[in-house]
Design an enzyme around this catalytic site. Structure first.
Site, PDB file in Angstrom:
ATOM      1  N   ARG A 166       0.809  -1.217   0.000  1.00 55.83           N
ATOM      2  CA  ARG A 166       0.000   0.000   0.000  1.00 55.83           C
ATOM      3  C   ARG A 166       0.843   1.269   0.000  1.00 55.83           C
ATOM      4  NH1 ARG A 166      -2.765  -0.560   5.395  1.00 55.83           N
ATOM      5  NH2 ARG A 166      -0.688  -1.358   5.826  1.00 55.83           N
ATOM      6  N   GLN A 210      10.025  25.979  14.750  1.00 60.84           N
ATOM      7  CA  GLN A 210       9.600  26.469  13.439  1.00 60.84           C
ATOM      8  C   GLN A 210       9.856  25.393  12.394  1.00 60.84           C
ATOM      9  OE1 GLN A 210      10.885  30.513  12.484  1.00 60.84           O
ATOM     10  NE2 GLN A 210      11.461  29.842  10.436  1.00 60.84           N
ATOM     11  N   ASN A 212       9.993  24.806   8.193  1.00 61.77           N
ATOM     12  CA  ASN A 212      10.101  25.517   6.922  1.00 61.77           C
ATOM     13  C   ASN A 212      10.013  24.518   5.781  1.00 61.77           C
ATOM     14  OD1 ASN A 212      10.652  27.899   8.358  1.00 61.77           O
ATOM     15  ND2 ASN A 212      12.840  27.504   8.330  1.00 61.77           N
ATOM     16  N   ARG A 249      20.985  26.814  -3.028  1.00 61.13           N
ATOM     17  CA  ARG A 249      20.597  27.745  -1.969  1.00 61.13           C
ATOM     18  C   ARG A 249      21.656  27.677  -0.870  1.00 61.13           C
ATOM     19  NH1 ARG A 249      15.271  29.527  -2.636  1.00 61.13           N
ATOM     20  NH2 ARG A 249      14.008  28.192  -3.979  1.00 61.13           N
ATOM     21  N   HIS A 256      23.790  29.403   4.212  1.00 68.31           N
ATOM     22  CA  HIS A 256      23.124  30.322   5.131  1.00 68.31           C
ATOM     23  C   HIS A 256      23.267  29.887   6.595  1.00 68.31           C
ATOM     24  CE1 HIS A 256      20.235  30.779   1.509  1.00 68.31           C
ATOM     25  NE2 HIS A 256      21.232  31.625   1.388  1.00 68.31           N
ATOM     26  N   LYS A 271      19.112  22.682  12.699  1.00 71.75           N
ATOM     27  CA  LYS A 271      18.157  22.327  11.653  1.00 71.75           C
ATOM     28  C   LYS A 271      18.127  20.815  11.460  1.00 71.75           C
ATOM     29  CE  LYS A 271      18.939  26.603   9.097  1.00 71.75           C
ATOM     30  NZ  LYS A 271      19.451  27.186   7.829  1.00 71.75           N
ATOM     31  N   HIS A 327      24.558  26.240   6.157  1.00 66.57           N
ATOM     32  CA  HIS A 327      23.821  25.181   5.473  1.00 66.57           C
ATOM     33  C   HIS A 327      23.438  25.627   4.064  1.00 66.57           C
ATOM     34  CE1 HIS A 327      19.847  23.365   4.318  1.00 66.57           C
ATOM     35  NE2 HIS A 327      20.627  22.299   4.433  1.00 66.57           N
ATOM     36  N   TYR A 373      12.321  21.430   6.724  1.00 70.64           N
ATOM     37  CA  TYR A 373      13.277  21.389   7.828  1.00 70.64           C
ATOM     38  C   TYR A 373      12.733  22.085   9.059  1.00 70.64           C
ATOM     39  CZ  TYR A 373      14.832  25.977   5.973  1.00 70.64           C
ATOM     40  OH  TYR A 373      14.893  27.261   5.504  1.00 70.64           O
ATOM     41  N   ASP A 405      22.473  35.519  -2.771  1.00 72.53           N
ATOM     42  CA  ASP A 405      23.519  34.556  -2.436  1.00 72.53           C
ATOM     43  C   ASP A 405      24.818  34.828  -3.193  1.00 72.53           C
ATOM     44  OD1 ASP A 405      21.829  33.360  -0.646  1.00 72.53           O
ATOM     45  OD2 ASP A 405      21.543  31.517  -1.792  1.00 72.53           O
TER      46      ASP A 405
END
Length: 186
Positions: A23, A46, A48, A58, A61, A71, A118, A131, A169
Site C-alpha cells: 500500500r 519552526q 520551513n 541555496r 546560510h 536544523k 547550510h 526542515y 547569495d
C-alpha cells in the site's frame, strides 16, 4: 531509528525506520523521545519548506548567535546534495564541509547543529525540502558564505552553466571574510 556520526562533531545523519508494504509506507520523521534516547534534546519551534527546480543552489546560510539555529533537514520529493560547513571557532573541523545526498527515496535526514552554515543543490527536476529549526527566523542575524568559495571547494554536482543562484547569495562573502560568532563546545 538510526543515527550515524559524521566527521564533523555534532553533525548527524538520521535514518528513520520505514514500514512499507504493497500500500505504501509509514515512518516517523521526528520523535522527540527517540532523539532524547540518543542524548539529543532539541526544542524545535519552526518548520520551513521550500520548492526548487533542477540546478538551484541555496546557501550557504546561517543565523548568528544568539539566534543561531539547529536544523533537521529532509526531502519530501526529489533529490538534493545537502551541505553543512563548520563555523565554530576552536573546532578541529573549522572550515570543513560535509555533504550528503538526501532524497525522498532514501529518507535520510541531516541534523545540523548551531554553528554551521547550510546549503543545498537540487539534482532532480524539482525538489521539496522540509526542515525544522530550534530558533525563529531573525532577519538581522542572517549571514552566509558564497556557494562557490574556493577554500571550501564544494562539489554541488550541478554544472556551472546550469547553476541557478539568487542574486542575494551571489553577494555573500567567502569563508575568510564571513561573519561568525560561534564557539565550539564539547
Amino acid at each position: 531509528m538510526s543515527f550515524s556520526i559524521t566527521d564533523l562533531p555534532g553533525l548527524l545523519i538520521y535514518e528513520p525506520k520505514v514500514f512499507g508494504d504493497s500500500r505504501g509506507y509509514f515512518f516517523e520523521s521526528y520523535n522527540a523521545q527517540a532523539f532524547a534516547r540518543q542524548g539529543i534534546e532539541i526544542n524545535f519551534v519552526q518548520d520551513n519548506q521550500s520548492h526548487s527546480s533542477y540546478g538551484v543552489i541555496r546557501g550557504l546560510h546561517y543565523q548568528l548567535d544568539p539566534h543561531a539555529q539547529t536544523k533537521l533537514i529532509r526531502v519530501l520529493s526529489g533529490r538534493i546534495i545537502d551541505v553543512a560547513v563548520d563555523l565554530r571557532q576552536g573546532s578541529r573541523t573549522y572550515g570543513r564541509h560535509f555533504s550528503i545526498e538526501l532524497s525522498a527515496e532514501n529518507k535520510k535526514q541531516l541534523l545540523i547543529p548551531q554553528g554551521f552554515a547550510h546549503g543545498f543543490s537540487v539534482l532532480s527536476e524539482t525538489a521539496d525540502i522540509a526542515y525544522k529549526c530550534d530558533s525563529f527566523y531573525h532577519r538581522d542575524s542572517e549571514a552566509g558564505i558564497r556557494f562557490d568559495d574556493a577554500d571550501l571547494a564544494i562539489d554541488w554536482q550541478v554544472p556551472a552553466d546550469r547553476a541557478n543562484v539568487s542574486d542575494k547569495d551571489l553577494l555573500l562573502p567567502g569563508l575568510k571574510d564571513c561573519k561568525t560568532n560561534f564557539v565550539f563546545r564539547d
